[in-house]
Design a protein around this motif. Structure first.
Motif, PDB file in Angstrom:
ATOM      1  N   ALA A 107      14.542  14.091  -3.114  1.00  0.00           N
ATOM      2  CA  ALA A 107      13.233  14.121  -2.450  1.00  0.00           C
ATOM      3  C   ALA A 107      12.462  12.833  -2.718  1.00  0.00           C
ATOM      4  O   ALA A 107      11.853  12.252  -1.803  1.00  0.00           O
ATOM      5  CB  ALA A 107      12.428  15.333  -2.926  1.00  0.00           C
ATOM      6  N   ALA A 108      12.473  12.357  -3.967  1.00  0.00           N
ATOM      7  CA  ALA A 108      11.782  11.103  -4.294  1.00  0.00           C
ATOM      8  C   ALA A 108      12.417   9.933  -3.559  1.00  0.00           C
ATOM      9  O   ALA A 108      11.718   9.065  -3.019  1.00  0.00           O
ATOM     10  CB  ALA A 108      11.809  10.872  -5.803  1.00  0.00           C
ATOM     11  N   ALA A 109      13.763   9.905  -3.523  1.00  0.00           N
ATOM     12  CA  ALA A 109      14.450   8.813  -2.828  1.00  0.00           C
ATOM     13  C   ALA A 109      14.190   8.860  -1.327  1.00  0.00           C
ATOM     14  O   ALA A 109      13.988   7.831  -0.670  1.00  0.00           O
ATOM     15  CB  ALA A 109      15.949   8.885  -3.110  1.00  0.00           C
ATOM     16  N   ALA A 110      14.188  10.072  -0.758  1.00  0.00           N
ATOM     17  CA  ALA A 110      13.956  10.212   0.688  1.00  0.00           C
ATOM     18  C   ALA A 110      12.553   9.752   1.070  1.00  0.00           C
ATOM     19  O   ALA A 110      12.352   9.121   2.118  1.00  0.00           O
ATOM     20  CB  ALA A 110      14.177  11.664   1.109  1.00  0.00           C
ATOM     21  N   LEU A 111      11.566  10.062   0.218  1.00  0.00           N
ATOM     22  CA  LEU A 111      10.200   9.623   0.490  1.00  0.00           C
ATOM     23  C   LEU A 111      10.124   8.107   0.532  1.00  0.00           C
ATOM     24  O   LEU A 111       9.538   7.520   1.458  1.00  0.00           O
ATOM     25  CB  LEU A 111       9.255  10.176  -0.582  1.00  0.00           C
ATOM     26  CG  LEU A 111       7.808   9.655  -0.536  1.00  0.00           C
ATOM     27  CD1 LEU A 111       7.126  10.093   0.759  1.00  0.00           C
ATOM     28  CD2 LEU A 111       7.017  10.149  -1.750  1.00  0.00           C
ATOM     29  N   MET A 112      10.715   7.449  -0.459  1.00  0.00           N
ATOM     30  CA  MET A 112      10.679   5.982  -0.494  1.00  0.00           C
ATOM     31  C   MET A 112      11.469   5.378   0.661  1.00  0.00           C
ATOM     32  O   MET A 112      11.059   4.375   1.243  1.00  0.00           O
ATOM     33  CB  MET A 112      11.241   5.486  -1.834  1.00  0.00           C
ATOM     34  CG  MET A 112      10.437   5.928  -3.036  1.00  0.00           C
ATOM     35  SD  MET A 112       8.719   5.394  -2.970  1.00  0.00           S
ATOM     36  CE  MET A 112       8.646   4.295  -4.361  1.00  0.00           C
ATOM     37  N   HIS A 113      12.592   5.987   1.005  1.00  0.00           N
ATOM     38  CA  HIS A 113      13.403   5.466   2.113  1.00  0.00           C
ATOM     39  C   HIS A 113      12.644   5.565   3.434  1.00  0.00           C
ATOM     40  O   HIS A 113      12.707   4.652   4.267  1.00  0.00           O
ATOM     41  CB  HIS A 113      14.708   6.253   2.198  1.00  0.00           C
ATOM     42  CG  HIS A 113      15.610   5.802   3.307  1.00  0.00           C
ATOM     43  ND1 HIS A 113      16.293   4.603   3.261  1.00  0.00           N
ATOM     44  CD2 HIS A 113      15.930   6.378   4.494  1.00  0.00           C
ATOM     45  CE1 HIS A 113      17.001   4.468   4.380  1.00  0.00           C
ATOM     46  NE2 HIS A 113      16.798   5.530   5.138  1.00  0.00           N
ATOM     47  N   ALA A 114      11.912   6.668   3.623  1.00  0.00           N
ATOM     48  CA  ALA A 114      11.141   6.831   4.859  1.00  0.00           C
ATOM     49  C   ALA A 114      10.051   5.776   4.982  1.00  0.00           C
ATOM     50  O   ALA A 114       9.659   5.403   6.095  1.00  0.00           O
ATOM     51  CB  ALA A 114      10.519   8.228   4.900  1.00  0.00           C
ATOM     52  N   LEU A 115       9.583   5.260   3.836  1.00  0.00           N
ATOM     53  CA  LEU A 115       8.543   4.230   3.853  1.00  0.00           C
ATOM     54  C   LEU A 115       9.131   2.827   3.748  1.00  0.00           C
ATOM     55  O   LEU A 115       8.390   1.863   3.559  1.00  0.00           O
ATOM     56  CB  LEU A 115       7.576   4.464   2.684  1.00  0.00           C
ATOM     57  CG  LEU A 115       6.793   5.790   2.713  1.00  0.00           C
ATOM     58  CD1 LEU A 115       5.974   5.954   1.443  1.00  0.00           C
ATOM     59  CD2 LEU A 115       5.900   5.851   3.939  1.00  0.00           C
ATOM     60  N   HIS A 116      10.478   2.713   3.868  1.00  0.00           N
ATOM     61  CA  HIS A 116      11.178   1.425   3.796  1.00  0.00           C
ATOM     62  C   HIS A 116      10.989   0.766   2.426  1.00  0.00           C
ATOM     63  O   HIS A 116      10.867  -0.454   2.315  1.00  0.00           O
ATOM     64  CB  HIS A 116      10.706   0.479   4.909  1.00  0.00           C
ATOM     65  CG  HIS A 116      10.827   1.056   6.284  1.00  0.00           C
ATOM     66  ND1 HIS A 116      12.046   1.182   6.928  1.00  0.00           N
ATOM     67  CD2 HIS A 116       9.883   1.565   7.125  1.00  0.00           C
ATOM     68  CE1 HIS A 116      11.852   1.737   8.124  1.00  0.00           C
ATOM     69  NE2 HIS A 116      10.545   1.982   8.257  1.00  0.00           N
ATOM     70  N   LEU A 117      10.971   1.588   1.375  1.00  0.00           N
ATOM     71  CA  LEU A 117      10.796   1.091   0.023  1.00  0.00           C
ATOM     72  C   LEU A 117      12.070   1.359  -0.781  1.00  0.00           C
ATOM     73  O   LEU A 117      13.052   1.877  -0.259  1.00  0.00           O
ATOM     74  CB  LEU A 117       9.587   1.765  -0.635  1.00  0.00           C
ATOM     75  CG  LEU A 117       8.257   1.621   0.103  1.00  0.00           C
ATOM     76  CD1 LEU A 117       7.177   2.449  -0.575  1.00  0.00           C
ATOM     77  CD2 LEU A 117       7.836   0.158   0.181  1.00  0.00           C
ATOM     78  N   SER A 118      12.042   1.013  -2.063  1.00  0.00           N
ATOM     79  CA  SER A 118      13.211   1.169  -2.917  1.00  0.00           C
ATOM     80  C   SER A 118      13.426   2.637  -3.289  1.00  0.00           C
ATOM     81  O   SER A 118      12.576   3.259  -3.934  1.00  0.00           O
ATOM     82  CB  SER A 118      13.033   0.337  -4.193  1.00  0.00           C
ATOM     83  OG  SER A 118      14.002   0.685  -5.148  1.00  0.00           O
ATOM     84  N   THR A 119      14.566   3.175  -2.896  1.00  0.00           N
ATOM     85  CA  THR A 119      14.880   4.566  -3.232  1.00  0.00           C
ATOM     86  C   THR A 119      15.060   4.735  -4.738  1.00  0.00           C
ATOM     87  O   THR A 119      14.671   5.749  -5.314  1.00  0.00           O
ATOM     88  CB  THR A 119      16.159   5.010  -2.511  1.00  0.00           C
ATOM     89  OG1 THR A 119      17.222   4.087  -2.826  1.00  0.00           O
ATOM     90  CG2 THR A 119      15.956   5.023  -0.999  1.00  0.00           C
TER      91      THR A 119
ATOM     92  N   GLY B 297       0.816  -1.212   0.000  1.00  0.00           N
ATOM     93  CA  GLY B 297       0.000   0.000   0.000  1.00  0.00           C
ATOM     94  C   GLY B 297       0.842   1.251   0.000  1.00  0.00           C
ATOM     95  O   GLY B 297       0.524   2.227  -0.702  1.00  0.00           O
ATOM     96  N   TYR B 298       1.932   1.235   0.801  1.00  0.00           N
ATOM     97  CA  TYR B 298       2.857   2.369   0.798  1.00  0.00           C
ATOM     98  C   TYR B 298       3.412   2.604  -0.607  1.00  0.00           C
ATOM     99  O   TYR B 298       3.579   3.748  -1.047  1.00  0.00           O
ATOM    100  CB  TYR B 298       4.021   2.103   1.757  1.00  0.00           C
ATOM    101  CG  TYR B 298       3.673   2.213   3.224  1.00  0.00           C
ATOM    102  CD1 TYR B 298       2.502   2.853   3.638  1.00  0.00           C
ATOM    103  CD2 TYR B 298       4.519   1.681   4.200  1.00  0.00           C
ATOM    104  CE1 TYR B 298       2.186   2.948   4.981  1.00  0.00           C
ATOM    105  CE2 TYR B 298       4.208   1.777   5.547  1.00  0.00           C
ATOM    106  CZ  TYR B 298       3.040   2.409   5.939  1.00  0.00           C
ATOM    107  OH  TYR B 298       2.717   2.507   7.259  1.00  0.00           O
ATOM    108  N   THR B 299       3.763   1.510  -1.306  1.00  0.00           N
ATOM    109  CA  THR B 299       4.347   1.638  -2.639  1.00  0.00           C
ATOM    110  C   THR B 299       3.392   2.344  -3.598  1.00  0.00           C
ATOM    111  O   THR B 299       3.770   3.286  -4.299  1.00  0.00           O
ATOM    112  CB  THR B 299       4.701   0.246  -3.197  1.00  0.00           C
ATOM    113  OG1 THR B 299       5.599  -0.410  -2.295  1.00  0.00           O
ATOM    114  CG2 THR B 299       5.353   0.357  -4.562  1.00  0.00           C
ATOM    115  N   VAL B 300       2.133   1.873  -3.620  1.00  0.00           N
ATOM    116  CA  VAL B 300       1.139   2.472  -4.510  1.00  0.00           C
ATOM    117  C   VAL B 300       0.906   3.940  -4.160  1.00  0.00           C
ATOM    118  O   VAL B 300       0.860   4.815  -5.036  1.00  0.00           O
ATOM    119  CB  VAL B 300      -0.189   1.682  -4.444  1.00  0.00           C
ATOM    120  CG1 VAL B 300      -1.271   2.381  -5.263  1.00  0.00           C
ATOM    121  CG2 VAL B 300       0.020   0.257  -4.938  1.00  0.00           C
ATOM    122  N   ALA B 301       0.779   4.223  -2.853  1.00  0.00           N
ATOM    123  CA  ALA B 301       0.532   5.597  -2.422  1.00  0.00           C
ATOM    124  C   ALA B 301       1.708   6.510  -2.756  1.00  0.00           C
ATOM    125  O   ALA B 301       1.523   7.649  -3.192  1.00  0.00           O
ATOM    126  CB  ALA B 301       0.235   5.629  -0.926  1.00  0.00           C
ATOM    127  N   ALA B 302       2.927   5.993  -2.559  1.00  0.00           N
ATOM    128  CA  ALA B 302       4.108   6.811  -2.829  1.00  0.00           C
ATOM    129  C   ALA B 302       4.231   7.114  -4.319  1.00  0.00           C
ATOM    130  O   ALA B 302       4.549   8.243  -4.715  1.00  0.00           O
ATOM    131  CB  ALA B 302       5.363   6.092  -2.330  1.00  0.00           C
TER     132      ALA B 302
END
Length: 606
Positions: A244-256, A201-206
């Motif tokens: 900014a895009a990488a930081a958002l994904m990193h904060a959600l434990h996803l692929s930067t 869900g985090y992935t889709v939302a991000a």
């Protein structure tokens, strides 16, 4: 007692000294080994790996902190995926959906399960450990393969699109792989982590958030920066977008890297993407080099020395297994056997994301630190084979395609004064004018349909890719005085033309440029001439348009003269500053035309 003030004052200088000394050592070793390995055709990546291993803690011990440098240098992979995203319009990405979600999924699952079974049955690891180690080995090295495709201009070819589709799905698969490792974890501290459905869900939302940000924030921001004309702001906006895009994904434990890729895709149809690409590219190159240096530094040479047979044997099994399985899958998805084998060899190595997943497996208490080090060494050794395998892969990839109509190759051509590459509507005019003067001309085209049509007009056109040195040599390029590239190829740049110029120094090179960008990309080459394909015809129609509207002939000539002069000045300034936004004040705009003509009339009266 030491003086606290002195200690505090000296500390920054000590850190600076370490930074400078390590930087000099790393860059010096990198320059030396990359030059050496490139000289022998082994590629820059292997040079970086050897340089890092030599000066790192396990080698001469001249530089430390490999793990921290590796964490910083991973931004290079993030920048690489951003630049790849800039080249993929969303519509084109949608067109590749079958290769991404069918071929990519099949590659990750089949290779991952096969390698998991090999690890379980040949080692003493449990099923959980074998899964945590085998699935990451299915991933290939994006940082090695994509630069090779980009630098050779193959990323937009059918071959390159299939390889890229596999790499993109591999990056997407990092999220489920992290979820699998977390589900197998024996560490009680992992019990409170987010479940897999939440990560999805985090992935889709991000991704949705990045798409909206690209459309409603980034594009207006770029328009504002474009009006200001400050190149430094393009650099800042480009890096801000990536980080900014990488930081958002990193904060959600996803692929930067996935976040950066999505951000790039959102800007792929922006008129400013070329400026952003040119500004971000140097940072990508430097950080990717540092990444491979750091990979060499963290290689545990003592563990390798204690288990050399296991490490080398497993690396060979990894490369062989993936090469065979990927070749078979690529063949099933419509590639010729020769190109399928090339794709298998190109993607046969382990990937940089394996280091991340092995560390997660270690934290999850699935493997011991020694096991994680061994498999990190296996991935590194497999990556070291890639430059050698790329040499074989290119042979397979560029193998002559099937020729059902038995088209004649240039070996049969009579040696001529000039070689015309591309016998379309542009090349036909150039060739016929040369023939009209009596020159012998060799015609080459790689489109069978064009060759067939030309034969109806008694024109002998030979089949082949005229940018290949071996084919040009068979066409008589060593004796030719002129080679004219008349085909429509926006990717034709100095990387393609410089080897040709070196191989045939007696031949003058003429190039048909697709647009202004390609013209600027070739400005530093010593070419006999470059012609923008629609420039003169567009001026001709502009002249006819003014005549049709009743403009007097002297004014028509003045407008044409000033337009040519302004365009030449704009090209010079754009070449110096490296951006299309330079010298835009020289363009004709509403309200400016009459003042310029009036000024010309005043000069005539004076």
């Amino acid at each position: 007692m030491s003086n606290p003030a002195v200690t505090a004052a000296q500390a920054p200088f000590s850190a600076t000294d370490v930074l400078l000394s390590e930087g000099v050592i790393l860059l010096g070793a990198a320059v030396l080994f990359v030059m050496l390995f490139r000289r022998f055709g082994l590629g820059a990546v292997l040079g970086y790996l050897v340089a890092g291993a030599l000066v790192g803690p396990q080698g001469l011990g001249l530089v430390g902190g490999g793990e921290s440098k590796l964490a910083i240098a991973e931004i290079g992979i993030v920048l690489l995926l951003f630049l790849v995203g800039l080249e993929l319009h969303p519509a084109r990405l949608w067109r590749l959906k079958r290769d991404i979600f069918a071929l990519g999924l099949a590659q990750v699952v089949i290779c991952g399960l096969a390698l998991t079974a090999i690890i379980f049955f040949t080692t003493g690891f449990t099923w959980g450990a074998a899964i945590a180690l085998g699935l990451p080995l299915a991933l290939s090295s994006t940082a090695q393969v994509l630069p090779s495709l980009k630098s050779s201009g193959r990323i937009n070819s059918p071959f390159g699109e299939k390889v890229f589709s596999i790499l993109l799905f591999q990056d997407l698969s990092i999220v489920p792989l992290i979820t699998i490792v977390a589900a197998l974890s024996r560490n009680p501290a992992d019990a409170g982590g987010p479940p897999g459905w939440m990560l999805a869900g985090y992935t889709v939302a991000a991704i949705a958030g990045l798409v909206l940000a690209g459309r409603f924030i980034l594009r207006p921001l770029l328009q504002l920066v474009g009006r200001l004309g400050e190149r430094e702001l393009f650099v800042a906006v480009g890096l801000f977008t990536v980080l900014a895009a990488a930081a958002l994904m990193h904060a959600l434990h996803l692929s930067t890297a996935l976040g950066a890729f999505v951000a790039g895709v959102m800007l792929a149809d922006s008129p400013y993407r070329h400026e952003i690409e040119a500004d971000v590219e140097p940072f990508r190159s430097i950080l990717l080099g540092l990444f491979f240096l750091a990979v060499g530094m963290v290689l545990d040479l003592h563990t390798v020395a204690a288990n050399p047979v296991f490490v080398i044997g497993m690396a060979a099994i990894l490369v062989l297994t993936k090469a065979l399985l990927i070749s078979g899958l690529a063949r099933l998805f419509g590639m010729e056997w020769s190109q399928a084998m090339g794709a298998g060899l190109l993607l046969s190595q382990g990937g940089e994301f394996g280091f991340v997943l092995f560390a997660q497996a270690q934290n999850a208490l699935l493997v011991a630190p020694e096991g994680a080090s061994l498999f990190s060494a296996i991935v590194t050794f497999s990556m070291a084979t890639t430059p050698f395998l790329m040499l074989f892969a290119r042979r397979f990839e560029f193998a002559k395609p099937k020729n059902p109509t038995n088209l004649a190759g240039p070996d049969e051509a009579t040696r001529g004064t000039a070689i015309i590459v591309g016998y379309g509507r542009f090349g036909q005019t150039v060739a016929q004018m040369l023939m009209g003067h009596g020159f012998e001309v060799v015609l080459i085209d790689k489109k069978p349909a064009q060759i067939e049509v030309s034969s109806r007009f008694d024109m002998k056109v030979y089949y082949g890719d005229g940018t290949r040195i071996d084919l040009l040599r068979r066409s008589g390029a060593e004796e030719a005085q002129l080679i004219a590239f008349c085909h429509d190829d926006p990717s034709l740049d100095s990387r393609v033309l410089e080897p040709i110029a070196e191989a045939f120094p007696q031949a003058a090179l003429l190039v048909r440029a697709f647009d202004r960008r390609q013209l600027l990309a070739l400005k530093d080459m010593d070419l006999a001439g470059i012609v923008r394909e629609v420039f003169e015809s567009a001026i001709c129609m502009g002249v006819q348009a003014m005549a049709t509207l009743g403009v007097p002939q002297p004014e028509i000539e003045e407008v044409e003269r000033q337009y040519r002069q302004n365009d030449e000045q704009r090209l010079a300034v754009q070449g110096e500053q490296g951006t299309l936004m330079a010298a835009k004040e020289l363009m004709f705009r509403p309200g400016r035309r009459m003042r310029l003509i009036a000024r010309g009339e005043e000069e005539e009266k004076a």
